[in-house]
Write a protein that holds these residues in place. Structure first.
Motif, PDB file in Angstrom:
ATOM      1  N   PHE A   5      11.880   1.883   3.977  1.00 47.63           N
ATOM      2  CA  PHE A   5      11.343   3.544   4.352  1.00 47.63           C
ATOM      3  C   PHE A   5      12.713   4.733   4.535  1.00 47.63           C
ATOM      4  O   PHE A   5      12.960   5.117   4.245  1.00 47.63           O
ATOM      5  N   HIS A  25       7.612  -1.949   4.500  1.00 46.18           N
ATOM      6  CA  HIS A  25       8.307  -2.282   3.709  1.00 46.18           C
ATOM      7  C   HIS A  25       7.356  -1.724   2.823  1.00 46.18           C
ATOM      8  O   HIS A  25       6.292  -1.228   2.616  1.00 46.18           O
ATOM      9  N   PRO A  26       8.339  -0.087   2.447  1.00 41.30           N
ATOM     10  CA  PRO A  26       6.515   0.613   1.420  1.00 41.30           C
ATOM     11  C   PRO A  26       6.665  -0.408  -0.166  1.00 41.30           C
ATOM     12  O   PRO A  26       6.699  -1.144  -0.307  1.00 41.30           O
ATOM     13  N   THR A  27       5.572   0.047   0.077  1.00 39.43           N
ATOM     14  CA  THR A  27       4.329  -0.230  -1.405  1.00 39.43           C
ATOM     15  C   THR A  27       5.025  -0.019  -2.296  1.00 39.43           C
ATOM     16  O   THR A  27       5.479   1.694  -2.854  1.00 39.43           O
ATOM     17  N   GLN A  30       4.061   3.421  -2.841  1.00 39.78           N
ATOM     18  CA  GLN A  30       5.024   4.335  -2.259  1.00 39.78           C
ATOM     19  C   GLN A  30       6.015   4.401  -3.078  1.00 39.78           C
ATOM     20  O   GLN A  30       6.963   5.312  -3.184  1.00 39.78           O
ATOM     21  N   THR A  49      -7.059   1.044  -4.590  1.00 41.02           N
ATOM     22  CA  THR A  49      -7.350   1.606  -3.269  1.00 41.02           C
ATOM     23  C   THR A  49      -6.807   0.561  -2.708  1.00 41.02           C
ATOM     24  O   THR A  49      -6.553  -0.849  -3.566  1.00 41.02           O
ATOM     25  N   GLY A  50      -5.824   0.645  -1.967  1.00 42.71           N
ATOM     26  CA  GLY A  50      -5.021  -1.083  -1.290  1.00 42.71           C
ATOM     27  C   GLY A  50      -3.681  -1.094  -1.574  1.00 42.71           C
ATOM     28  O   GLY A  50      -3.319  -2.133  -0.937  1.00 42.71           O
ATOM     29  N   THR A  51      -3.526  -0.163  -2.228  1.00 49.29           N
ATOM     30  CA  THR A  51      -2.091  -0.191  -2.509  1.00 49.29           C
ATOM     31  C   THR A  51      -1.574   0.246  -1.799  1.00 49.29           C
ATOM     32  O   THR A  51      -0.342   0.765  -2.561  1.00 49.29           O
ATOM     33  N   GLY A  52      -2.079   1.015  -0.942  1.00 46.95           N
ATOM     34  CA  GLY A  52      -1.583   2.108   0.229  1.00 46.95           C
ATOM     35  C   GLY A  52      -0.987   3.825  -0.781  1.00 46.95           C
ATOM     36  O   GLY A  52      -0.458   4.458  -0.129  1.00 46.95           O
ATOM     37  N   THR A  54      -2.611   6.067   0.162  1.00 47.17           N
ATOM     38  CA  THR A  54      -2.315   7.242   1.039  1.00 47.17           C
ATOM     39  C   THR A  54      -1.335   7.800   1.667  1.00 47.17           C
ATOM     40  O   THR A  54      -1.342   9.076   1.581  1.00 47.17           O
ATOM     41  N   PHE A  55      -0.950   7.231   1.622  1.00 46.92           N
ATOM     42  CA  PHE A  55       0.785   7.046   2.022  1.00 46.92           C
ATOM     43  C   PHE A  55       1.758   7.604   1.403  1.00 46.92           C
ATOM     44  O   PHE A  55       2.769   8.134   1.195  1.00 46.92           O
ATOM     45  N   GLU A  91      -5.713   8.790   8.466  1.00 46.00           N
ATOM     46  CA  GLU A  91      -4.233   8.129   7.943  1.00 46.00           C
ATOM     47  C   GLU A  91      -3.657   8.583   8.414  1.00 46.00           C
ATOM     48  O   GLU A  91      -2.096   9.084   8.615  1.00 46.00           O
ATOM     49  N   ASP A 310     -11.076   1.301   3.033  1.00 45.90           N
ATOM     50  CA  ASP A 310     -10.297   0.857   3.508  1.00 45.90           C
ATOM     51  C   ASP A 310     -10.799  -0.019   4.770  1.00 45.90           C
ATOM     52  O   ASP A 310     -10.827   1.074   5.516  1.00 45.90           O
ATOM     53  N   ASP A 312      -9.968  -3.536   7.120  1.00 46.75           N
ATOM     54  CA  ASP A 312      -8.896  -4.294   7.672  1.00 46.75           C
ATOM     55  C   ASP A 312      -9.931  -5.839   7.834  1.00 46.75           C
ATOM     56  O   ASP A 312     -10.572  -5.849   7.732  1.00 46.75           O
ATOM     57  N   ARG A 338      -5.209  -7.341   1.188  1.00 44.08           N
ATOM     58  CA  ARG A 338      -5.056  -5.897   1.195  1.00 44.08           C
ATOM     59  C   ARG A 338      -3.867  -6.116   2.538  1.00 44.08           C
ATOM     60  O   ARG A 338      -3.588  -7.128   3.723  1.00 44.08           O
ATOM     61  N   ALA A 339      -2.514  -5.315   1.511  1.00 35.39           N
ATOM     62  CA  ALA A 339      -1.692  -5.548   2.841  1.00 35.39           C
ATOM     63  C   ALA A 339      -0.915  -6.795   3.306  1.00 35.39           C
ATOM     64  O   ALA A 339      -1.109  -6.904   4.103  1.00 35.39           O
TER      65      ALA A 339
HETATM   66  P1  AMP Z   1      -5.003   2.428   0.770  1.00 43.08           P
HETATM   67  O1  AMP Z   1      -4.346   2.826  -0.227  1.00 43.08           O
HETATM   68  O2  AMP Z   1      -3.903   4.208   0.657  1.00 43.08           O
HETATM   69  O3  AMP Z   1      -6.713   2.516   0.731  1.00 43.08           O
HETATM   70  O4  AMP Z   1      -4.030   2.007   1.689  1.00 43.08           O
HETATM   71  C1  AMP Z   1      -4.091   0.393   2.030  1.00 43.08           C
HETATM   72  C2  AMP Z   1      -4.089  -0.168   3.467  1.00 43.08           C
HETATM   73  O5  AMP Z   1      -2.600  -0.998   3.120  1.00 43.08           O
HETATM   74  C3  AMP Z   1      -4.256   1.141   4.399  1.00 43.08           C
HETATM   75  O6  AMP Z   1      -4.697   0.215   5.702  1.00 43.08           O
HETATM   76  C4  AMP Z   1      -2.724   1.215   4.714  1.00 43.08           C
HETATM   77  O7  AMP Z   1      -2.471   1.824   6.002  1.00 43.08           O
HETATM   78  C5  AMP Z   1      -1.781   0.081   4.677  1.00 43.08           C
HETATM   79  N1  AMP Z   1      -0.747  -0.075   4.291  1.00 43.08           N
HETATM   80  C6  AMP Z   1      -0.117   1.699   3.312  1.00 43.08           C
HETATM   81  N2  AMP Z   1       1.515   1.461   3.460  1.00 43.08           N
HETATM   82  C7  AMP Z   1       1.469   0.668   3.208  1.00 43.08           C
HETATM   83  C8  AMP Z   1       2.734  -0.413   3.565  1.00 43.08           C
HETATM   84  N3  AMP Z   1       3.294   0.343   3.152  1.00 43.08           N
HETATM   85  N4  AMP Z   1       2.637  -1.972   4.170  1.00 43.08           N
HETATM   86  C9  AMP Z   1       1.899  -2.341   5.077  1.00 43.08           C
HETATM   87  N5  AMP Z   1       0.085  -1.580   5.146  1.00 43.08           N
HETATM   88  C10 AMP Z   1       0.597  -0.832   4.107  1.00 43.08           C
END
Ligand code: AMP
Length: 451
Positions: A5, A25-27, A30, A49-52, A54-55, A91, A310, A312, A338-339
């Motif tokens: 990051f 690590h950033p996905t 990201q 979804t699940g790829t991170g 939102t961030f 988030e 999302d 866990d 996921r993640a």
């Molecule tokens: P999303 O695709 O935005 O629905 O995110 C899926 C999940 O991955 C959410 O629970 C996030 O909090 C988590 N997440 C987001 N970024 C990362 C990252 N870089 N590393 C691990 N988990 C992450």
């Protein structure tokens, strides 16, 4: 070496929040989105979804959002469902742990006056469903003149749900000079048209070839002759509580979701919840919460409803039917594993669904390992309306008032198979249910919750 990051030039307060969350690590989305979103150009991201994701859009937005105490919001995030509003807000709050930021979620079905008051207090980011957002803008409670960035998340779902008109209305009241950022899990014709009409030569971000299964998902499939045998197989799995700790069961249609929900073993009654778009908002929120918090072990969901959610630690995704759009299978299995966590996906296919399965396998470029139906699974003789031959349905319609019970043309149950815990009235009960699907008190629930 993998990007960190810090490499992305994320600011310290955000880095600290990310560290608290334990992300290392950033996905890929990201990594790709960060500088593109910061550039101020229009952005179209294709990511499940699940790829991170939102961030992926929030990190660069928060990186550059300066502190302000101005009243009118500067960032607008549109999402298709109320559930997603709640999740995106959550988030954002996690990411903004060490910065001073005002974020508000608004959605239909909740008291609009309360929302108006909250908006009047001044917000930086508003996360909203399109209908309610437009109502708030029309009522002048929400002034959109300061919106600099518009994020539309899950555009494919939004257009599926028929929100195109509301979106166009919202575009009309937004400042023309703004950055548009859009995320969609799939590129549909509708999505493409929207981009052509409203985006200015957008930068495209595409994560992995769609159809590539995530590596940490183990997949299996079963050939199962019909709906009620699928119910038996699912019951069999669900009894193993140690392995099946958090189970997301997908079905394509609302009525199938209801029928399945009602057909599952009584013994799981306290462990199952349900979500589809005919359910009331309160019902949906409650289902999601109970599943998310682990109070309910099993969630039965339709594709569209569950797409943006999302959860866990989903241990298993059960594909109760085989989606006719292979992409939907990808969305479904993406809810587990996921993640970086291991997950398991199980696919049920009837003879009729074999073609769908082949399309999925073709898309992924792999064969899903097939497991033989366990011997103890009762092969059901009962057929749903969809499964019955047409003339049979006509005949049973003419026998008004009579339940549909399979006649002698169907083979008898073997003695072993008749020894199930389904009780003598099971067959009649199911036949009754399928003729007149009930939704376990949902109607009454609606009445009770009417404001
Ligand atoms: P999303 O695709 O935005 O629905 O995110 C899926 C999940 O991955 C959410 O629970 C996030 O909090 C988590 N997440 C987001 N970024 C990362 C990252 N870089 N590393 C691990 N988990 C992450």
């Amino acid at each position: 070496m993998q990007t960190t990051f810090q490499d992305l030039n994320v600011s310290t307060p955000l880095l600290n929040a990310i560290e608290d969350l334990g992300f290392i690590h950033p996905t890929p989305v990201q990594e790709q989105a960060f500088s593109v979103v910061r550039s101020g150009k229009d952005v179209v991201g294709i990511a499940q979804t699940g790829t991170g994701k939102t961030f992926a859009y929030m990190m660069p937005i928060l990186r550059d959002l300066k502190f302000s105490d101005q009243k009118h919001p500067r960032v607008l995030v549109l999402v298709p469902t109320r559930e997603l509003v709640l999740q995106v807000v959550e988030e954002i709050e996690k990411l903004a742990k060490y910065i001073s930021l005002r974020v508000l979620g608004v959605y239909g079905g909740a008291n609009i006056n309360v929302q108006k008051r909250e908006i009047m207090q001044g917000q930086d980011i508003v996360v909203a469903t399109p209908g309610r957002l437009y109502d708030l803008a029309l009522s002048k409670a929400l002034n959109m003149k300061s919106i600099q960035k518009l994020v539309i998340d899950e555009v494919d779902v939004m257009l599926d749900l028929g929100f195109r008109f509301q979106l166009l209305n919202i575009f009309d009241v937004l400042p023309e000079r703004r950055q548009n950022i859009m995320f969609s899990a799939t590129m549909t014709e509708d999505v493409d048209e929207l981009i052509q009409d409203f985006f200015k030569s957008p930068e495209k971000i595409s994560i992995a070839v769609s159809g590539t299964p995530l590596d940490n998902i183990a997949q299996q499939c079963y050939d199962v002759p019909n709906f009620f045998t699928k119910v038996n197989l699912l019951n069999h799995f669900l009894k193993d509580k140690e392995t099946f700790t958090k189970v997301l069961v997908f079905v394509a249609f609302k009525r199938t979701a209801d029928l399945l929900f009602n057909s599952l073993d009584e013994s799981f009654a306290d462990e199952i919840c349900l979500i589809h778009s005919n359910k009331t908002q309160n019902y949906r929120i409650r289902s999601i919460r109970q599943f998310d918090e682990g109070k309910n072990r099993i969630l039965v969901a339709t594709d569209v409803m569950a797409r943006g959610l999302d959860f866990d630690g989903v241990s298993h995704v059960i594909n109760f039917d085989t989606p006719s759009f292979p992409e939907n299978y990808m969305h479904r299995i993406g809810r587990t594993g996921r993640a970086e966590k291991e997950g398991q996906s199980i696919l049920f296919s009837t003879q009729k669904e074999q073609e769908n399965k082949e399309a999925i396998e073709e898309l992924m470029g792999i064969q899903i390992p097939k497991i033989a139906l366990p011997e103890e699974i009762e092969i059901s003789e009962i057929l749903t309306e969809d499964e019955r031959p047409r003339e049979d349905i006509e005949r049973s319609k003419n026998r008004s008032g009579l339940e549909y019970v399979p006649g002698p043309a169907f083979h008898e149950k073997s003695e072993k198979n008749s020894k199930t815990n389904q009780g003598g009235s099971y067959r009649r009960e199911i036949a009754n249910k399928y003729k007149k699907p009930k939704t376990r008190g949902d109607k009454n629930y609606n009445k009770r919750n009417k404001k």
